[in-house]
Scaffold this active site. Structure first.
Site, PDB file in Angstrom:
ATOM      1  N   GLU A   1      56.236  66.936  51.785  1.00  0.00           N
ATOM      2  CA  GLU A   1      55.407  66.186  50.946  1.00  0.00           C
ATOM      3  C   GLU A   1      55.651  66.403  49.563  1.00  0.00           C
ATOM      4  O   GLU A   1      55.311  65.251  48.654  1.00  0.00           O
ATOM      5  CB  GLU A   1      53.840  66.641  51.458  1.00  0.00           C
ATOM      6  CG  GLU A   1      52.952  65.648  50.987  1.00  0.00           C
ATOM      7  CD  GLU A   1      52.233  65.986  49.679  1.00  0.00           C
ATOM      8  OE1 GLU A   1      51.751  65.190  48.987  1.00  0.00           O
ATOM      9  OE2 GLU A   1      52.968  67.262  49.242  1.00  0.00           O
ATOM     10  N   GLU A   2      55.813  67.647  49.065  1.00  0.00           N
ATOM     11  CA  GLU A   2      55.541  67.851  47.678  1.00  0.00           C
ATOM     12  C   GLU A   2      56.781  67.148  46.738  1.00  0.00           C
ATOM     13  O   GLU A   2      56.472  66.838  45.711  1.00  0.00           O
ATOM     14  CB  GLU A   2      55.829  69.441  47.410  1.00  0.00           C
ATOM     15  CG  GLU A   2      54.551  70.069  47.955  1.00  0.00           C
ATOM     16  CD  GLU A   2      53.184  69.969  47.330  1.00  0.00           C
ATOM     17  OE1 GLU A   2      53.161  69.100  46.484  1.00  0.00           O
ATOM     18  OE2 GLU A   2      52.269  70.432  47.475  1.00  0.00           O
TER      19      GLU A   2
END
Length: 464
Positions: free
Chosen positions: A327-328
């Site tokens: 996600e990051e």
């Protein structure tokens, strides 16, 4: 035939059935909260994830350890299915500790800073250049290349403190970090430094991803808020004389690496091919343990299904807990999940994301919800959440990992878990994102509130 008595009887019967259903739901929610608060496993599991594995940046050995451990954890809970979804993820490494100095004449003042995720490295000797302070990306266009070329651009727009919900302030300030380095590169800047995205005044710089788009990558770093204030004050005090900045970082982007989403399921008894998903992201930035971002989210997601197993609840629809990867700095786990859902012709009723920290639950936001939908959902369910002080049911965003489902599952309702937001951005993407900053009871209350919403959707659906 007398219609009025018949109609009155039907209305009375309907009211009694509605009251009975409300009472059943109330009792079920009480069971969920009791299990989470008395026998909850999320806190001890989070401790293991943070202390035995630690940071989990995509592509790293620790990320793979977390995948393997997460799969074993779900298996130990006795879920009906546990499996991995393979993906390829970016593999960015920070390298040796960054260095930064304000240079004002003969004075060199060291400042706290960290490279932004996906930044490129400076030359080995670092970069020294005049620094120019801006407060918006629009100013780049106003100044033009003549005044920016060869300089280090310093974006110094703070959080707008008028927002009550801290995530809104983060959203309006975030373009400096997300797009600022790429935008400054177009005008010939040699590097970018950005004020950390927080309202806290401290010496903990916040990392986070930047996206160059099609622009030439240039080194990019975030200053702590104290360092940003110091640099701004130095520039003002110089009265138009040049102030220089020295930046040195050692970032590197390696070839994409194999990784996985981790998925656990409880199979539906009536509609096994219809899904309700709850998830958070397993990866984290490399500065700390990724406790609130998003260790709490993945542990709450697994806890939702564990609670149902422990209480003996058998869902009508198939329930999924998903530990998304990447996600990051790429969002590839969420994209892969949506892609596979489409390939497998799955029907998602709802997806809930928990990625705003493990703080006291306030409620949920429903992406793209109409006023009529919100009116109905509040009329039906708000009173059930009120005893647990998690009854904020509002329109709003859901989450970046479940967002791609909207393209492949247009009928799915996307929902964001909304805990109290006031402390999250004090520690978000910093070395302070550690297990010790998570409160056990807040974490458990969050898991129970998410499980309660999953139960209500499973029982009643989202079409009123």
């Amino acid at each position: 035939m007398k219609l009025k008595p018949i109609l009155s009887a039907l209305l009375l019967t309907a009211a009694r059935l509605s009251a009975s259903a409300q009472n059943t739901d109330s009792l079920e929610l009480r069971k969920i909260y009791d299990e989470a608060l008395v026998n909850g496993k999320a806190y001890e599991s989070l401790h293991y994830l943070c202390k035995n594995i630690g940071q989990r940046i995509s592509g790293s050995d620790n990320a793979q350890k977390a995948v393997e451990w997460g799969k074993k954890l779900m298996e130990s809970y006795g879920f009906d299915k546990v499996y991995l979804q393979p993906i390829m993820v970016p593999h960015w490494v920070r390298g040796e500790k960054e260095q930064g100095f304000i240079i004002n004449g003969k004075t060199r003042t060291p400042v706290a800073l960290v490279a932004l995720g996906m930044s490129v490295a400076t030359p080995k000797e670092g970069i020294t250049a005049e620094v120019i302070e801006l407060h918006s990306l629009k100013e780049l266009e106003t100044l033009g290349a003549d005044k920016i070329k060869g300089k280090i651009v310093f974006f110094n727009r703070p959080f707008d403190e008028r927002f009550i919900e801290a995530g809104s302030a983060y959203g309006t300030a975030g373009d400096q970090r997300n797009l600022g380095p790429g935008a400054a590169s177009k005008y010939g800047a040699v590097a970018v430094i950005v004020r950390s995205l927080t309202s806290a005044l401290d010496n903990y710089p916040h990392t986070g991803a930047t996206n160059y788009g099609t622009n030439t990558p240039i080194p990019a770093a975030a200053l702590s808020t104290i360092a940003a204030n110091k640099l701004s004050e130095t520039i003002k005090a110089a009265n138009g004389k040049p102030v220089q900045f020295f930046l040195k970082d050692n970032c590197q982007t390696l070839p994409d690496a194999p990784s996985f989403n981790v998925v656990g399921e409880l199979t539906g008894t009536e509609n096994p091919n219809q899904f309700i998903t709850v998830g958070g992201h397993l990866d984290s930035w490399d500065l700390a343990e990724g406790a609130h971002d998003d260790g709490t989210g993945v542990m709450q997601s697994a806890e939702v299904l564990r609670i149902f197993k422990a209480t003996g609840y058998r869902p009508k629809h198939t329930l999924r807990a998903v530990f998304f990867m990447n996600e990051e700095n790429g969002g590839r786990g969420g994209k892969k999940y949506a892609e596979l859902a489409a390939q497998n012709k799955e029907e998602h009723i709802a997806a809930i994301e928990t990625d705003e920290g493990g703080f006291t639950p306030r409620g949920f936001s429903f992406q793209g919800a109409s006023p009529e939908f919100l009116k109905q959902i509040n009329a039906n369910w708000r009173s059930l959440f009120a005893p647990y002080e998690a009854d904020m049911l509002v329109a709003g965003g859901s989450g970046s990992d479940i967002g791609p489902l909207k393209g492949t599952q247009p009928s799915a309702v996307l929902i964001g878990f909304r805990p109290d937001s006031q402390r999250y951005f004090d520690i978000h993407h910093t070395p302070n994102d550690v297990f010790e900053n998570v409160n056990k009871r807040e974490l458990e209350l969050g898991a129970a509130s998410i499980a309660s919403l999953v139960y209500l959707i499973d029982q009643h659906g989202l079409k009123f």
